[in-house]
Enzyme design. Structure first.
Site, short mmCIF file in Angstrom:
data_model
loop_
_atom_site.label_atom_id
_atom_site.label_comp_id
_atom_site.label_asym_id
_atom_site.label_seq_id
_atom_site.Cartn_x
_atom_site.Cartn_y
_atom_site.Cartn_z
N ASP A 107 47.53 42.36 49.67
CA ASP A 107 46.52 42.98 48.81
C ASP A 107 46.09 44.26 49.52
O ASP A 107 45.51 44.19 50.60
CB ASP A 107 45.35 41.99 48.68
N HIS A 134 41.03 35.54 41.10
CA HIS A 134 39.88 35.15 41.92
C HIS A 134 38.56 35.78 41.45
O HIS A 134 37.53 35.56 42.07
CB HIS A 134 40.15 35.54 43.37
N ASP A 135 38.62 36.57 40.39
CA ASP A 135 37.41 37.22 39.88
C ASP A 135 36.96 36.68 38.53
O ASP A 135 35.87 37.03 38.06
CB ASP A 135 37.65 38.74 39.70
N GLU A 165 63.81 45.02 45.96
CA GLU A 165 62.83 46.11 45.89
C GLU A 165 61.44 45.71 46.37
O GLU A 165 61.01 44.57 46.16
CB GLU A 165 62.68 46.55 44.43
N ASP A 170 44.25 47.00 44.91
CA ASP A 170 42.89 46.72 44.43
C ASP A 170 42.33 47.92 43.67
O ASP A 170 42.48 49.07 44.09
CB ASP A 170 42.02 46.43 45.66
C1 NOJ Z 1 38.57 43.77 42.90
C2 NOJ Z 1 38.76 42.48 43.63
O1 NOJ Z 1 39.65 41.67 42.92
C3 NOJ Z 1 37.39 41.87 43.81
O2 NOJ Z 1 37.46 40.55 44.29
C4 NOJ Z 1 36.60 42.77 44.71
O3 NOJ Z 1 35.27 42.29 44.82
C5 NOJ Z 1 36.58 44.20 44.19
N1 NOJ Z 1 37.85 44.64 43.73
C6 NOJ Z 1 36.16 45.14 45.27
O4 NOJ Z 1 37.21 45.30 46.19
#
Ligand code: NOJ
Ligand code: CA
Length: 533
Positions: free
Chosen positions: A98, A329-330, A262, A200
């Site tokens: 990431d 995860h969000d 790739e 990100d």
């Molecule tokens: C997106 C990420 O998925 C999230 O978990 C994070 O808090 C924000 N970007 C800031 O990096």
């Protein structure tokens, strides 16, 4: 077409803090991921994307990076990472990291230098502005985690910009030295052999040069959270970001296809479809896969999903490869949002649409959002805007592996509570059950692996009514039909003539009724794949 691994493959997202603990501190680590590689190989996925593992104060659980070229001691060491990579590759599993380029931790040495004085050589590596004439913040931009996105620095008498927490200062990507340093960080990992990155908040990376106020959002409701009071017109999605994405792609491409193929870039982008498509690139290629998050929020309704899929397919540029996501995860888990019965239908949808699927750890167990008692909340988002259901802890709970203490995740107290039903909803138990959602995921992944029609085949929606969503996948001589009943009552689907003799390949429920006289009967909450072969 010649299919590339990231087109036929399935990506599996690991939240490393919650996957497997090996040193008894209640938090997952790299050795833990390594221990579970055989599980991942047997599940049938092709690549893992690991949320950030870099040294970090963990104010945003690793999305506040203090060193782009290291591993946080809580996760292990660089040597542990190299071992994990080698062991993953030995099993044919690629590893994506990431990459968090928009902002660093306020403890990153670059920011420490930058804030040390106005004349510091790194001052311009971040976004510093004088106060507005009234002494307040330079403009009305709002942090995604609420409140002004500008933080006052008393010592140097300026504000710095942070799209997220004040502990996550935005880098100034208009500065060539920042670009060079960050591209070096990408090379550091690519040289070690990583197979690419999830990037990100890619669309946040460049801001309008003159920092105008964002327009107010006429549709704002308090329940949406503070960030939505304004439209992020000038703070995100600026034209210059495309040059950066293209540079990143050129770096990835410069590694060729050595190793397992790739190096791939996946962009985290929450934008409307037309804006999203721009991130495939034009004359210069950009990211391989701009994440398509539409299934997460879409109404779970067959007709509107059919329309959404058709619109997305039609909007893709000629060489743009589609991709689909059910959770991360969000965002709320699919098991919570759609319920257990439809989570199985959603699994079939995710793994049979045209395009690369990304699977979120634990969704293969039908994990739901786990209620977190107020005293145990960890997520800064929830702590800053409590009670709006914006917190992300519920979807980051430990992976339940077996029926032993703490579900085999840790020997200590897990950093977040386990799902309440872990004694039965765990990998070991569900692997034994012929009709568990885990077994369904395995069967779907196996079917995808053996049938090119499912991974790279052509896609066409079929006529269907009411709660039924149906489509055809076709490659060479094989034609498949996927028929999904999104409702809780049995339904019929009139099959096209060519399909009247198709046989059932897989159902989301036990057994599957064969079609009779071109008429397929779907039970409540049932998805079926039919094949001509
Ligand atoms: C997106 C990420 O998925 C999230 O978990 C994070 O808090 C924000 N970007 C800031 O990096
Ligand atoms: Ca640990």
């Amino acid at each position: 077409m010649t299919a590339l691994w990231w087109q036929t493959g399935v990506i599996y997202q690991i939240y490393p803090r919650s996957f497997q603990d090996t040193n008894g501190d209640g938090m997952g680590d790299l050795k833990g991921i390594e221990q579970r590689l055989d599980y991942l190989a047997s599940l049938g996925i092709d690549a893992i994307w690991i949320s950030p593992i870099y040294p970090s104060p963990m104010v945003d659980f690793g999305y506040d990076v203090a060193d782009y070229c290291g591993v946080d001691a809580r996760f292990g060491t660089l040597a542990d990472f190299d071992d994990l990579l080698a062991q993953a590759h030995a099993r044919g599993i690629r590893v994506l990291l990431d990459f968090v380029p928009n902002h660093t931790s306020d403890r990153h040495p670059w920011f420490v230098e930058s804030r040390s004085s106005r004349g510091d050589p790194k001052r311009d590596w971040y976004i510093w502005r004088d106060p507005a004439p009234d002494g307040g913040p330079p403009n009305n931009w709002i942090s995604d985690f609420s409140g002004s996105a500008w933080e006052w620095d008393e010592a140097t008498g300026q504000y710095y910009y942070h799209a997220f927490l004040k502990e996550q200062a935005d880098l100034n990507w208009r500065n060539p030295a920042v670009r060079a340093a960050m591209y070096d960080a990408m090379r550091f990992w690519l040289d070690r052999g990583v197979d690419g990155f999830r990037i990100d908040v890619l669309w946040h990376m460049v801001k309008a040069a003159d920092f105008p106020d964002n327009p107010p959002n006429p549709d704002h409701q308090p329940a949406m959270g503070d960030m939505h009071r304004v439209l992020q017109l000038h703070s995100t999605d600026q034209p210059e970001v495309h040059c950066i994405a293209a540079d990143m792609r050129a770096i990835a491409d410069s590694y060729g296809t050595k190793g397992l193929g790739e190096r791939v870039l996946i962009g985290e982008i929450y934008l409307t479809i037309d804006r999203l498509m721009q991130y495939y690139g034009g004359e210069r290629a950009e990211v391989h896969l701009p994440f398509n998050f539409q299934l997460i929020d879409a109404p779970w309704q067959a007709r509107s999903l059919a329309e959404l899929i058709a619109r997305y397919e039609a909007a893709l540029p000629p060489s743009g490869w589609p991709n689909w996501v059910l959770g991360n995860h969000d965002r709320p888990r699919v098991g919570a949002k759609r319920g257990q019965a439809q989570a199985r239908v959603a699994a079939m949808l995710l793994l049979t649409l045209r395009g690369t699927p990304t699977l979120y750890y634990g969704d293969e167990l039908g994990l739901s959002d786990v209620a977190i008692p107020a005293a145990q909340v960890q997520d800064p988002r929830e702590l800053r805007e409590p009670g709006l259901a914006l917190g992300r802890d519920p979807v980051r709970t430990p992976m339940p592996w077996d029926g032993s203490e703490n579900a085999g995740f840790t020997t200590a107290k897990p950093w977040l509570p386990l799902n309440k039903d872990w004694a039965t909803r765990n990998v070991a138990q569900m692997a034994e059950e012929p009709h568990s959602i885990l077994t369904l995921y395995r069967r779907l992944l196996a079917a995808r692996r053996t049938r090119l029609a499912l991974s790279i085949g052509d896609f066409a929606l079929l006529d269907a009514e009411g709660d039924v969503l149906a489509y055809e996948r076709r490659h060479g001589t094989e034609r498949l039909i996927v028929a999904l009943n999104l409702g809780g009552q049995s339904r019929r689907l009139q099959l096209p003539d060519w399909a009247s003799h198709c046989r059932p390949l897989l159902s989301t429920l036990a057994g599957a009724a064969p079609a009779r006289d071109g008429d397929l009967r779907l039970r409540a909450d049932e998805g079926v794949i039919l094949t001509t072969e």
